[in-house]
Design an enzyme around this catalytic site. Structure first.
Site, PDB file in Angstrom:
ATOM      1  N   CYS A 159     -18.862  -3.066   1.920  1.00 36.43           N
ATOM      2  CA  CYS A 159     -18.072  -1.870   2.202  1.00 36.43           C
ATOM      3  C   CYS A 159     -18.758  -1.141   3.339  1.00 36.43           C
ATOM      4  O   CYS A 159     -19.972  -1.221   3.493  1.00 36.43           O
ATOM      5  CB  CYS A 159     -18.036  -0.982   0.966  1.00 36.43           C
ATOM      6  SG  CYS A 159     -17.295   0.627   1.277  1.00 36.43           S
ATOM      7  N   TYR A 219     -16.161   8.943  -1.585  1.00 35.33           N
ATOM      8  CA  TYR A 219     -15.074   8.811  -2.565  1.00 35.33           C
ATOM      9  C   TYR A 219     -15.285   9.635  -3.826  1.00 35.33           C
ATOM     10  O   TYR A 219     -14.336   9.874  -4.576  1.00 35.33           O
ATOM     11  CB  TYR A 219     -14.866   7.338  -2.929  1.00 35.33           C
ATOM     12  CG  TYR A 219     -14.147   6.580  -1.831  1.00 35.33           C
ATOM     13  CD1 TYR A 219     -12.764   6.583  -1.765  1.00 35.33           C
ATOM     14  CD2 TYR A 219     -14.849   5.898  -0.843  1.00 35.33           C
ATOM     15  CE1 TYR A 219     -12.092   5.916  -0.747  1.00 35.33           C
ATOM     16  CE2 TYR A 219     -14.188   5.230   0.172  1.00 35.33           C
ATOM     17  CZ  TYR A 219     -12.809   5.244   0.216  1.00 35.33           C
ATOM     18  OH  TYR A 219     -12.149   4.595   1.219  1.00 35.33           O
ATOM     19  N   ARG A 245       0.834  -1.207   0.000  1.00 30.70           N
ATOM     20  CA  ARG A 245       0.000   0.000   0.000  1.00 30.70           C
ATOM     21  C   ARG A 245       0.868   1.255   0.000  1.00 30.70           C
ATOM     22  O   ARG A 245       0.528   2.250  -0.644  1.00 30.70           O
ATOM     23  CB  ARG A 245      -0.927  -0.012   1.229  1.00 30.70           C
ATOM     24  CG  ARG A 245      -1.815   1.220   1.306  1.00 30.70           C
ATOM     25  CD  ARG A 245      -2.888   1.047   2.350  1.00 30.70           C
ATOM     26  NE  ARG A 245      -3.688   2.246   2.523  1.00 30.70           N
ATOM     27  CZ  ARG A 245      -4.652   2.360   3.418  1.00 30.70           C
ATOM     28  NH1 ARG A 245      -4.945   1.325   4.204  1.00 30.70           N
ATOM     29  NH2 ARG A 245      -5.351   3.476   3.529  1.00 30.70           N
TER      30      ARG A 245
HETATM   31  P1  NAD Z   1      -3.919  -5.922   6.834  1.00 32.91           P
HETATM   32  O1  NAD Z   1      -2.751  -5.323   6.211  1.00 32.91           O
HETATM   33  O2  NAD Z   1      -4.012  -5.954   8.311  1.00 32.91           O
HETATM   34  O3  NAD Z   1      -4.086  -7.403   6.270  1.00 32.91           O
HETATM   35  C1  NAD Z   1      -4.926  -8.342   6.883  1.00 32.91           C
HETATM   36  C2  NAD Z   1      -4.205  -9.667   6.951  1.00 32.91           C
HETATM   37  O4  NAD Z   1      -4.140 -10.275   5.661  1.00 32.91           O
HETATM   38  C3  NAD Z   1      -2.760  -9.562   7.448  1.00 32.91           C
HETATM   39  O5  NAD Z   1      -2.627 -10.204   8.690  1.00 32.91           O
HETATM   40  C4  NAD Z   1      -1.958 -10.236   6.336  1.00 32.91           C
HETATM   41  O6  NAD Z   1      -0.882 -10.973   6.816  1.00 32.91           O
HETATM   42  C5  NAD Z   1      -3.011 -11.092   5.681  1.00 32.91           C
HETATM   43  N1  NAD Z   1      -2.714 -11.600   4.343  1.00 32.91           N
HETATM   44  C6  NAD Z   1      -1.998 -11.042   3.351  1.00 32.91           C
HETATM   45  N2  NAD Z   1      -1.984 -11.837   2.268  1.00 32.91           N
HETATM   46  C7  NAD Z   1      -2.731 -12.920   2.585  1.00 32.91           C
HETATM   47  C8  NAD Z   1      -3.102 -14.093   1.872  1.00 32.91           C
HETATM   48  N3  NAD Z   1      -2.696 -14.318   0.632  1.00 32.91           N
HETATM   49  N4  NAD Z   1      -3.883 -15.000   2.503  1.00 32.91           N
HETATM   50  C9  NAD Z   1      -4.286 -14.816   3.771  1.00 32.91           C
HETATM   51  N5  NAD Z   1      -3.972 -13.719   4.484  1.00 32.91           N
HETATM   52  C10 NAD Z   1      -3.210 -12.792   3.890  1.00 32.91           C
HETATM   53  O7  NAD Z   1      -5.186  -5.237   6.190  1.00 32.91           O
HETATM   54  P2  NAD Z   1      -6.462  -4.511   6.780  1.00 32.91           P
HETATM   55  O8  NAD Z   1      -6.170  -3.091   6.936  1.00 32.91           O
HETATM   56  O9  NAD Z   1      -7.029  -5.263   7.896  1.00 32.91           O
HETATM   57  O10 NAD Z   1      -7.415  -4.655   5.530  1.00 32.91           O
HETATM   58  C11 NAD Z   1      -7.681  -5.938   5.004  1.00 32.91           C
HETATM   59  C12 NAD Z   1      -8.373  -5.838   3.689  1.00 32.91           C
HETATM   60  O11 NAD Z   1      -9.699  -5.333   3.851  1.00 32.91           O
HETATM   61  C13 NAD Z   1      -7.694  -4.908   2.697  1.00 32.91           C
HETATM   62  O12 NAD Z   1      -7.802  -5.444   1.403  1.00 32.91           O
HETATM   63  C14 NAD Z   1      -8.488  -3.643   2.845  1.00 32.91           C
HETATM   64  O13 NAD Z   1      -8.414  -2.832   1.710  1.00 32.91           O
HETATM   65  C15 NAD Z   1      -9.858  -4.201   3.043  1.00 32.91           C
HETATM   66  N6  NAD Z   1     -10.820  -3.300   3.672  1.00 32.91           N
HETATM   67  C16 NAD Z   1     -12.003  -3.178   3.056  1.00 32.91           C
HETATM   68  C17 NAD Z   1     -12.969  -2.344   3.549  1.00 32.91           C
HETATM   69  C18 NAD Z   1     -14.253  -2.189   2.792  1.00 32.91           C
HETATM   70  O14 NAD Z   1     -14.911  -1.182   2.929  1.00 32.91           O
HETATM   71  N7  NAD Z   1     -14.630  -3.151   1.967  1.00 32.91           N
HETATM   72  C19 NAD Z   1     -12.719  -1.616   4.711  1.00 32.91           C
HETATM   73  C20 NAD Z   1     -11.481  -1.770   5.342  1.00 32.91           C
HETATM   74  C21 NAD Z   1     -10.529  -2.626   4.817  1.00 32.91           C
HETATM   75  C1  G6P Z   2     -12.787   3.083   3.971  1.00 30.64           C
HETATM   76  C2  G6P Z   2     -13.304   2.092   2.998  1.00 30.64           C
HETATM   77  C3  G6P Z   2     -12.364   1.046   2.704  1.00 30.64           C
HETATM   78  C4  G6P Z   2     -11.031   1.739   2.694  1.00 30.64           C
HETATM   79  C5  G6P Z   2     -10.682   1.920   4.128  1.00 30.64           C
HETATM   80  C6  G6P Z   2      -9.355   2.500   4.399  1.00 30.64           C
HETATM   81  O1  G6P Z   2     -13.753   3.600   4.656  1.00 30.64           O
HETATM   82  O2  G6P Z   2     -14.612   1.822   2.860  1.00 30.64           O
HETATM   83  O3  G6P Z   2     -12.707   0.378   1.568  1.00 30.64           O
HETATM   84  O4  G6P Z   2     -10.092   1.179   1.920  1.00 30.64           O
HETATM   85  O5  G6P Z   2     -11.718   2.592   4.775  1.00 30.64           O
HETATM   86  O6  G6P Z   2      -9.146   2.603   5.772  1.00 30.64           O
HETATM   87  P1  G6P Z   2      -7.685   2.757   6.363  1.00 30.64           P
HETATM   88  O7  G6P Z   2      -7.866   2.994   7.803  1.00 30.64           O
HETATM   89  O8  G6P Z   2      -7.007   1.464   6.040  1.00 30.64           O
HETATM   90  O9  G6P Z   2      -7.059   3.901   5.627  1.00 30.64           O
HETATM   91 MN    MN Z   3     -14.926   0.403   1.174  1.00 29.05          MN
END
Ligand code: NAD
Ligand code: G6P
Ligand code: MN
Ligand code: MN
Length: 430
Positions: free
Chosen positions: A166, A250, A90
Site C-alpha cells: 500500500c 484512514y 466502485r
Molecule cells: P482500474 O480500474 O484502472 O483497473 C486496472 C485494470 O484491471 C483495468 O485495465 C481493468 O480492465 C483490469 N481488470 C479488471 N478485472 C480484471 C481481471 N479479472 N484480470 C485482469 N485485469 C482485470 O484500477 P486502478 O485504479 O488502476 O486500481 C487497480 C487496483 O489497485 C484496484 O484494486 C485498486 O483498489 C488498487 N490500488 C491499490 C493501492 C494500494 O495502496 N494498495 C493503491 C491504488 C490502487
Molecule cells: C490510497 C490507497 C489505496 C486507495 C487509493 C485510492 O491512497 O492507499 O489503497 O484505494 O489510494 O485512490 P483513487 O485515486 O483511486 O481514489
Molecule cells: Mn492502500
C-alpha cells in the site's frame, strides 16, 4: 515480470520504477495482462510503456495480452493491480451505501467488503494458475482491499510467496521527515497494524523518539502525506497525545466517523463521489498517454490516491531479487511481531525484505484502545474473507454487523441484499 491489470493508469509509474532500477533488475520481458473490457486501456498504456522503455535505451520486450496463462508461464514476479467490475463497480460501492445515508468508500465500510467479495475469487484463480505455470514466482499484490486479498492468498490460496503493498506508509515516510527538518535515512520508522488501519512511531538517529514532534506538525498545515482520496478532518489532538502513535490516514473514518460521513454524504448529494472524480482524472491521463511523443510518467498521476505504490512494488521486487534487506511496510504473516493478533494471519508491519521475502519486525503489544480496535478489525477481515470464499450469507451479514461504519439493524441487512443483487455478475460464490 507480469502485471495483472496492466491497463491501469498507474502502469507508467511501474515502468518508471523498473527503469530506475535497471542496474538491479535484469529484466527481459514485461507482460501486461488485462481482460477484454480493459483492452482499450491496455493498448494505450501499453504503448506508452513501450515508448518509456525505448526512450530509456532498454531492450526489454513489453508484451500486451488478454491471455493471463500465456503471460504467467515461467514468470519470476507477478504483480496484481486489477479492479474486478471496473470503476462501475466502485461507483456502486460508493453510491449504494450513500443512498442508505452511509459511508461509501473504496476499502472501508460496505464498499470495501464488496470489493473483497468480488476480488477474492479472481485472486484465488490467479494463484491456481501460478501453482501450475510459475510455481517459484513471487506475487506482489496491491489489488484492494490489499490486506484482505493478501490474507486470502495465504489462507485459502495456500501461497506463501506473497507480499501485500500500500502507498500510505510510503507517503508518510516521504513527507513526514521534512516536517521536523530531517531526512528519512536518519530516522527509524516502525509501523504496525493491518492495511489501512495501522499506526507508527518514529525515532531519530540518536535514539530519541520523535513521534510527538511529527504529531505537532500535523496541526500546523505541514504536508504529512495524506493520499489525495482522503478528506482531511484533523484527528483529536488529545487522543493523539494519549496514543503517542501516528494513526494512518484512514483512521479518521473511525476516529472522526461523523465528520467523515457528513463530508461523504455532501459529495454523494452533489453526485461527486471519488469514483466519479477518478473517472475524470483517468480521462485526462489516458488522453495524455495517447500522445505518441509522451515517454515519461506525467505529473497528473499524482492526483490519484495510490501515487507511489507502483514504485513500492518495484522496490519490493528489487529487494527480493537482490536480497537487499530494505525496510518496507508490507502485508505479511504476523509471526509474533504483533502479539495482540494471531501469529498465522496477515498484518501490515515494518519488515526487512530479503530473498526469502518479508521478515516482520517485532512491534510489541498495543495499549487497550488500539488493541480493541485492531482485534475487531482483523477479525472482521477474517469473517469477510471466509464469506468471500464460501459465499455464506450469514457470514456476510456478520461482517456488516461487525463493521463499525455500518450501523447494525434492518437497514444493514437491506443494504447487504441490495449490494448482493447489484454485484451479482461478479459474485459466483453467493
Ligand atoms: P482500474 O480500474 O484502472 O483497473 C486496472 C485494470 O484491471 C483495468 O485495465 C481493468 O480492465 C483490469 N481488470 C479488471 N478485472 C480484471 C481481471 N479479472 N484480470 C485482469 N485485469 C482485470 O484500477 P486502478 O485504479 O488502476 O486500481 C487497480 C487496483 O489497485 C484496484 O484494486 C485498486 O483498489 C488498487 N490500488 C491499490 C493501492 C494500494 O495502496 N494498495 C493503491 C491504488 C490502487
Ligand atoms: C490510497 C490507497 C489505496 C486507495 C487509493 C485510492 O491512497 O492507499 O489503497 O484505494 O489510494 O485512490 P483513487 O485515486 O483511486 O481514489
Ligand atoms: Mn492502500
Ligand atoms: Mn456494524
Amino acid at each position: 515480470m507480469v502485471t495483472i491489470g496492466g491497463g491501469s493508469s498507474y502502469t507508467p509509474e511501474l515502468i518508471e520504477g523498473y527503469i530506475k532500477r535497471q542496474d538491479q533488475l535484469p529484466i527481459k520481458e514485461i507482460w501486461l495482462v488485462d481482460i477484454p473490457d480493459g483492452e482499450k486501456k491496455l493498448n494505450i498504456v501499453g504503448n506508452m510503456a513501450k515508448r518509456m522503455v525505448k526512450a530509456a535505451g532498454l531492450d526489454w520486450e513489453v508484451h500486451l495480452t488478454l491471455d493471463r496463462r500465456e503471460a504467467l508461464k515461467d514468470a519470476d514476479f507477478v504483480s496484481t493491480q486489477f479492479r474486478v467490475g471496473l470503476l462501475e463497480a466502485r461507483v456502486k460501492d460508493e453510491r449504494i451505501p450513500g443512498s442508505y445515508g452511509l459511508l461509501g468508500q473504496e476499502t472501508n465500510g460496505a464498499g470495501g467488503i464488496f470489493k473483497a467479495f468480488r476480488t477474492v475469487p479472481v485472486i484465488l484463480d490467479i494463484v491456481k494458475d501460478m501453482k501450475e505455470l510459475c510455481p517459484d514466482a513471487w506475487l506482489i499484490n496491491f489489488t484492494n482491499p490489499s490486506g484482505m486479498i493478501t490474507e486470502a492468498i495465504q489462507q485459502y490460496g495456500k501461497w506463501d510467496k506473497v507480499i501485500g503493498l500500500c502507498n500510505v506508509p510510503v507517503m508518510a515516510m516521504m513527507n513526514e521527515p521534512a516536517t521536523i527538518g530531517k531526512e528519512l535515512k536518519d530516522l527509524t520508522y516502525k509501523f504496525a497494524g493491518i492495511d489501512h488501519f495501522h499506526w507508527h512511531r518514529v525515532w531519530d538517529n540518536s535514539g530519541k523518539e520523535v513521534t510527538m514532534d511529527i504529531i505537532n506538525k500535523m496541526y500546523d498545515g505541514s504536508e504529512t502525506g495524506l493520499p489525495k482520496n482522503i478528506f482531511d478532518v484533523k484527528f483529536f489532538r488529545e487522543q493523539l497525545n494519549q496514543m503517542k502513535m501516528i494513526p494512518c490516514g484512514y483512521h479518521r473514518y473511525y476516529y472522526r466517523q461523523t465528520e467523515m460521513l457528513n463530508h461523504s454524504l455532501e459529495e454523494f448529494n452533489q453526485n461527486k463521489t471519488r469514483a466519479q472524480e477518478v473517472m475524470r482524472i483517468e480521462h485526462e491521463l489516458f488522453t495524455l498517454y495517447q500522445d505518441p511523443n509522451l515517454d515519461h510518467k506525467p505529473k497528473q498521476l499524482a492526483e490519484r490516491g495510490g501515487a507511489h505504490y507502483s514504485d513500492a512494488a518495484c522496490e519490493a521486487i528489487a529487494s527480493i531479487y537482490g536480497d537487499k534487506k530494505t525496510h518496507m511496510v508490507v502485508s505479511t504473516l504476523n509471526r509474533g511481531a504483533l502479539p495482540d493478533l494471531p501469529s498465522d494471519h496477515t498484518v501490515e508491519v515494518s519488515s526487512i525484505i530479503t530473498a526469502s521475502g518479508a521478515l516482520p519486525l517485532t512491534f510489541g503489544h498495543f495499549q487497550p484502545a488500539e488493541r480493541g480496535w485492531i482485534q475487531l478489525m482483523k477479525n472482521m477481515e477474517l469473517v469477510i474473507d471466509e464469506a468471500a470464499v464460501t459465499g455464506d450469507y450469514g457470514l456476510a451479514l456478520q461482517a456488516f454487523i461487525m463493521n463499525p461504519l455500518i450501523p447494525s439493524g434492518q437497514a444493514a441487512k437491506d443494504l447487504l441484499d441490495e449490494m448482493l443483487i447489484a454485484n451479482k455478475k461478479y459474485l459466483p460464490q453467493f
